[in-house]
Motif scaffolding. Structure first.
Motif, PDB file in Angstrom:
ATOM      1  N   SER A   1       0.933  -1.177  -0.003  1.00 10.17           N
ATOM      2  CA  SER A   1       0.095   0.029  -0.081  1.00 10.17           C
ATOM      3  C   SER A   1       0.946   1.341  -0.017  1.00 10.17           C
ATOM      4  O   SER A   1       2.002   1.123  -0.604  1.00 10.17           O
ATOM      5  N   SER A   2       0.567   2.280   0.877  1.00 11.93           N
ATOM      6  CA  SER A   2       1.014   3.734   0.333  1.00 11.93           C
ATOM      7  C   SER A   2       2.457   3.893   1.161  1.00 11.93           C
ATOM      8  O   SER A   2       3.284   4.458   0.901  1.00 11.93           O
ATOM      9  N   GLU A   3       2.583   3.338   2.486  1.00 13.49           N
ATOM     10  CA  GLU A   3       3.533   3.681   3.429  1.00 13.49           C
ATOM     11  C   GLU A   3       5.069   3.053   2.834  1.00 13.49           C
ATOM     12  O   GLU A   3       5.036   2.277   2.112  1.00 13.49           O
ATOM     13  N   THR A   4       6.076   3.476   3.523  1.00 13.62           N
ATOM     14  CA  THR A   4       7.145   3.002   2.843  1.00 13.62           C
ATOM     15  C   THR A   4       7.431   1.400   3.390  1.00 13.62           C
ATOM     16  O   THR A   4       6.997   1.278   4.583  1.00 13.62           O
ATOM     17  N   ARG A   5       8.046   0.501   2.541  1.00 12.18           N
ATOM     18  CA  ARG A   5       8.031  -0.759   2.839  1.00 12.18           C
ATOM     19  C   ARG A   5       9.394  -1.030   3.617  1.00 12.18           C
ATOM     20  O   ARG A   5      10.398  -0.441   2.997  1.00 12.18           O
ATOM     21  N   HIS A   6       9.470  -1.990   4.199  1.00 12.62           N
ATOM     22  CA  HIS A   6      10.726  -2.588   4.699  1.00 12.62           C
ATOM     23  C   HIS A   6      11.132  -4.172   4.235  1.00 12.62           C
ATOM     24  O   HIS A   6      10.227  -4.740   4.500  1.00 12.62           O
ATOM     25  N   LEU A   7      12.139  -4.275   3.558  1.00 12.17           N
ATOM     26  CA  LEU A   7      12.313  -5.347   2.804  1.00 12.17           C
ATOM     27  C   LEU A   7      13.573  -5.790   3.551  1.00 12.17           C
ATOM     28  O   LEU A   7      14.616  -5.568   3.313  1.00 12.17           O
ATOM     29  N   ARG A   8      13.010  -7.083   4.300  1.00 11.44           N
ATOM     30  CA  ARG A   8      14.101  -7.919   5.034  1.00 11.44           C
ATOM     31  C   ARG A   8      14.696  -9.123   4.382  1.00 11.44           C
ATOM     32  O   ARG A   8      14.078  -9.603   3.269  1.00 11.44           O
ATOM     33  N   ASN A   9      15.716  -9.514   4.712  1.00 14.96           N
ATOM     34  CA  ASN A   9      16.195 -10.695   4.184  1.00 14.96           C
ATOM     35  C   ASN A   9      15.126 -12.095   4.623  1.00 14.96           C
ATOM     36  O   ASN A   9      15.032 -11.965   5.947  1.00 14.96           O
ATOM     37  N   TYR A  10      15.197 -12.911   3.685  1.00 17.43           N
ATOM     38  CA  TYR A  10      14.185 -14.170   3.996  1.00 17.43           C
ATOM     39  C   TYR A  10      15.239 -15.345   3.943  1.00 17.43           C
ATOM     40  O   TYR A  10      15.791 -15.794   3.074  1.00 17.43           O
ATOM     41  N   VAL A  11      15.328 -15.681   5.361  1.00 16.50           N
ATOM     42  CA  VAL A  11      16.179 -16.865   5.562  1.00 16.50           C
ATOM     43  C   VAL A  11      15.786 -17.877   6.467  1.00 16.50           C
ATOM     44  O   VAL A  11      15.163 -17.685   7.537  1.00 16.50           O
ATOM     45  N   GLY A  12      15.918 -19.217   5.837  1.00 11.11           N
ATOM     46  CA  GLY A  12      15.373 -20.454   6.627  1.00 11.11           C
ATOM     47  C   GLY A  12      13.696 -20.360   6.674  1.00 11.11           C
ATOM     48  O   GLY A  12      13.369 -20.784   7.857  1.00 11.11           O
ATOM     49  N   GLY A  13      12.984 -19.756   5.895  1.00 13.12           N
ATOM     50  CA  GLY A  13      11.646 -19.775   5.899  1.00 13.12           C
ATOM     51  C   GLY A  13      11.267 -18.500   6.885  1.00 13.12           C
ATOM     52  O   GLY A  13       9.757 -18.348   7.209  1.00 13.12           O
ATOM     53  N   ARG A  14      11.932 -17.382   7.307  1.00 10.96           N
ATOM     54  CA  ARG A  14      11.236 -16.123   7.774  1.00 10.96           C
ATOM     55  C   ARG A  14      11.920 -14.954   7.569  1.00 10.96           C
ATOM     56  O   ARG A  14      13.270 -15.170   7.106  1.00 10.96           O
ATOM     57  N   PHE A  15      11.528 -14.055   7.846  1.00  5.44           N
ATOM     58  CA  PHE A  15      12.227 -12.737   7.506  1.00  5.44           C
ATOM     59  C   PHE A  15      13.015 -12.455   8.711  1.00  5.44           C
ATOM     60  O   PHE A  15      12.652 -12.520   9.804  1.00  5.44           O
ATOM     61  N   VAL A  16      14.292 -12.121   8.423  1.00  2.00           N
ATOM     62  CA  VAL A  16      15.250 -11.729   9.706  1.00  2.00           C
ATOM     63  C   VAL A  16      15.601 -10.258   9.959  1.00  2.00           C
ATOM     64  O   VAL A  16      15.761  -9.780   8.761  1.00  2.00           O
ATOM     65  N   ASP A  17      15.867 -10.000  11.192  1.00  2.00           N
ATOM     66  CA  ASP A  17      16.497  -8.683  11.272  1.00  2.00           C
ATOM     67  C   ASP A  17      17.812  -8.466  11.188  1.00  2.00           C
ATOM     68  O   ASP A  17      18.481  -9.533  10.995  1.00  2.00           O
ATOM     69  N   GLY A  18      18.311  -7.464  10.876  1.00  2.00           N
ATOM     70  CA  GLY A  18      19.746  -7.218  10.584  1.00  2.00           C
ATOM     71  C   GLY A  18      19.891  -6.609   9.293  1.00  2.00           C
ATOM     72  O   GLY A  18      19.337  -6.542   8.407  1.00  2.00           O
ATOM     73  N   GLY A  19      21.444  -6.124   9.064  1.00  2.00           N
ATOM     74  CA  GLY A  19      21.616  -5.624   7.801  1.00  2.00           C
ATOM     75  C   GLY A  19      21.486  -4.143   7.666  1.00  2.00           C
ATOM     76  O   GLY A  19      20.695  -3.658   8.277  1.00  2.00           O
ATOM     77  N   ARG A  20      22.469  -3.559   6.817  1.00  2.00           N
ATOM     78  CA  ARG A  20      22.384  -2.175   6.688  1.00  2.00           C
ATOM     79  C   ARG A  20      21.250  -1.642   5.935  1.00  2.00           C
ATOM     80  O   ARG A  20      21.114  -2.471   4.662  1.00  2.00           O
ATOM     81  N   PRO A  21      20.245  -0.663   6.335  1.00  2.04           N
ATOM     82  CA  PRO A  21      19.447  -0.402   5.339  1.00  2.04           C
ATOM     83  C   PRO A  21      19.765   0.532   4.220  1.00  2.04           C
ATOM     84  O   PRO A  21      20.846   1.250   4.224  1.00  2.04           O
ATOM     85  N   PHE A  22      19.205   0.222   3.049  1.00  7.57           N
ATOM     86  CA  PHE A  22      19.459   1.150   1.895  1.00  7.57           C
ATOM     87  C   PHE A  22      18.328   1.519   1.352  1.00  7.57           C
ATOM     88  O   PHE A  22      16.968   0.914   1.312  1.00  7.57           O
TER      89      PHE A  22
END
Ligand SMILES: NC(=O)c1ccc[n+]([C@@H]2O[C@H](COP(=O)([O-])OP(=O)(O)OC[C@H]3O[C@@H](n4cnc5c(N)ncnc54)[C@H](O)[C@@H]3O)[C@@H](O)[C@H]2O)c1
Ligand SMILES: O=C/C=C/C=C(\O)C(=O)O
Length: 490
Positions: free
Chosen positions: A4-25
């Motif tokens: 939808s309209s708000e800014t999306r957060h695209l995380r890494n998908y590892v082992g069947g789940r979205f994981v936190d971490g990594g430098r945002p760009f």
């Protein structure tokens, strides 16, 4: 992640789940120049975790699954894409700025079709078998079984993000591999959404993993040099292919590369000229010229040269640039400001090299939000020497040089006079000539009286600097699996 309209957060998908971490760009909408999503660059530990999860999948439930069940999982993924068609559409449009109609008719349906096709291909394979005499006068039977390679790294570009990524993921999974996908940093959204679909359809954890980031010293290089990855399948620029080959060399990975092109089209005087103009204007300008198969050199037999140029000019000038959802818009932006600077540099170079600009050559005047987008004008040149830089190097823009010829031999020679060899498009009503010239083209794919007409069972790839290997149908299976020959003394 609802699109939808708000800014999306695209995380890494590892082992069947979205994981936190990594430098945002930032991920930018090229139609407006505005940031529309934030992706998280996978660092080395995230890439290691993705490869380890993929390895566990191959050794676990996925590796033991029956073929029938694996095929039904692929069909479920196709249905999952179709179920969330509008989300995929919005995501692809936000990342690329391409017109709604184009993404609706091409990108998203092909994303689903790739999974259906390979679910079929994998069910219809003959097994190789040879019977032989043994030295002592007996008999032995050889037959080959296919085994998956293991963990496959998929590195995909930004021009047809979902289409080109699934073109590799689907056959890799059909063959029983697990994948770690690094989508282009410019277009990470639909690959991330595919992670949601994988979870929703119950794909075993680790079969499909997504790592975001860039090439050198980032997720791309961590993946291509990873000792746990057995093969890399890559679509993108030729020089990136060379860098990947170097990174993959120490661990001798299998490689499949679909690379750049400088594709010729040849229009003979006996062609149906209206069809040639309609077909080639589509070929040059579709997706704003950002299709690896698009012709950037058009050789036209002299008697029809002027009429062809007039027809192409009229088609170019009828294109309407603008925002993807705007009524009547059929021409989108380039992917980034950087790419626009590159294309505009070539536009200037063409003029310096003596081109007559038939149409275009600059930036269209647009108002509102589209004024911030990375648009260029559809552009055609005549008067360029066949060996001008604009005629030799891949621009990846909505433009072509139109060059006259006087004989079939001359046309074939000029068409083949390039270090690339991806695709060609020949226009003629002379049947013998069509067959003859097509077979003389030093390319992986040659269309006659058509362009980008795709049967997904056919061999797809490039000759010369345009690629290594072929994908499509059984060719994909031959890359994503390897035979074990079993020899039984009878
Ligand atoms: N032959 C084909 O089928 C085909 C199809 C589409 C596009 N292309 C080609 O792709 C190019 C446009 O796409 P692009 O600009 O995204 O290509 P690109 O080579 O810049 O990037 C492609 C992918 O490679 C990654 N990458 C870059 N450097 C890397 C490195 N050193 N190690 C590992 N990964 C790295 C990028 O992050 C991206 O995901 C054009 O040359 C076009 O002709 C070819
Ligand atoms: O930009 C390149 C387009 C490639 C198309 C395909 O790989 C395909 O149609 O399968």
């Amino acid at each position: 992640m609802a699109f939808s309209s708000e800014t999306r957060h695209l995380r890494n998908y590892v082992g069947g789940r979205f994981v936190d971490g990594g430098r945002p760009f930032d991920v930018v909408d090229p139609a407006t120049g505005k940031v529309h999503a934030i992706a998280y660059e996978a660092n080395r530990p995230i890439v290691d975790a993705a490869v380890a999860a993929a390895r566990r999948a191959v050794e676990g439930e996925w590796g033991r699954m029956t073929l029938a069940r694996r095929r039904s999982m692929l069909v479920a993924v196709a249905e999952g894409i179709e179920k969330r068609f509008d989300d995929f559409l919005a995501a692809e449009i936000a990342d690329t700025g391409k017109p709604h109609g184009l993404a609706h008719h091409l990108d998203i349906p092909r994303g689903a079709a790739n999974f259906r096709v390979f679910a079929d291909v994998i069910a219809n394979l003959p097994a190789e078998s040879f019977e032989m005499d043994t030295p002592d006068g007996g008999r032995a039977l050889n037959y080959a079984v296919r085994r998956p390679l293991g963990v496959v790294g998929v590195i995909s570009p930004w021009n047809l993000p979902l289409l080109l990524m699934t073109w590799k993921v689907a056959p890799a999974l059909a063959c029983g591999n697990a994948v770690v996908v690094k989508p282009s940093e410019e277009t990470p959204s639909t690959t991330t959404l595919l992670g949601e679909v994988m979870s929703a359809v119950g794909m075993p954890d680790g079969v499909f993993n997504v790592i975001h980031g860039f090439g050198p010293d980032s997720a791309g290089e961590f993946l291509t040099s990873h000792p746990g990855v057995r093969a890399i399948t890559f679509t993108g620029e030729t020089r990136t292919g060379a860098a990947i080959m170097r990174a993959a060399a120490p661990t001798v990975k299998a490689l499949s590369f679909e690379l750049g092109g400088k594709n010729p089209a040849v229009v003979f005087a006996d062609a149906d000229l209206d069809a040639a103009v309609a077909g080639l204007s589509r070929a040059v300008f579709l997706n704003t010229g950002q299709i690896c198969l698009a012709p950037e050199r058009i050789y036209v037999e002299r008697p029809v040269f002027d009429a062809f140029v007039r027809g192409m000019k009229a088609r170019a000038e009828a294109l309407k640039p603008g925002l993807p959802e705007e009524a009547g818009v059929d021409f989108g932006p380039l992917i980034s400001d950087e790419h626009r600077q590159k294309v505009l540099g070539y536009y200037r170079m063409a003029v310096e090299d003596g081109a007559q600009v038939v149409t275009g050559g600059g930036i269209p005047a647009l108002s509102g939000e589209a004024a911030g987008g990375f648009f260029v004008e559809p552009t055609l040149w005549t008067g360029l020497a066949h060996d001008a830089r604009v005629c030799r190097e891949e621009l990846f823009g909505p433009c072509a040089a139109i060059i006259p010829f006087d004989s079939e031999e001359e046309a074939v020679r000029m068409a083949n006079d390039t270090e690339y060899g991806l695709a060609a498009s020949i226009w003629t009503t002379n049947l013998s000539r069509g067959h003859r010239v097509a077979a003389a083209m030093e390319v992986g794919i040659c269309w006659v009286n058509s362009w980008f007409l795709r049967d997904l069972r056919t061999a797809f790839g490039g000759a010369k600097l345009s690629g290594v290997g072929r994908e499509g149908g059984v060719h994909s299976v031959n890359f994503y699996s390897e035979p074990t020959n079993i020899c039984i003394r009878l």
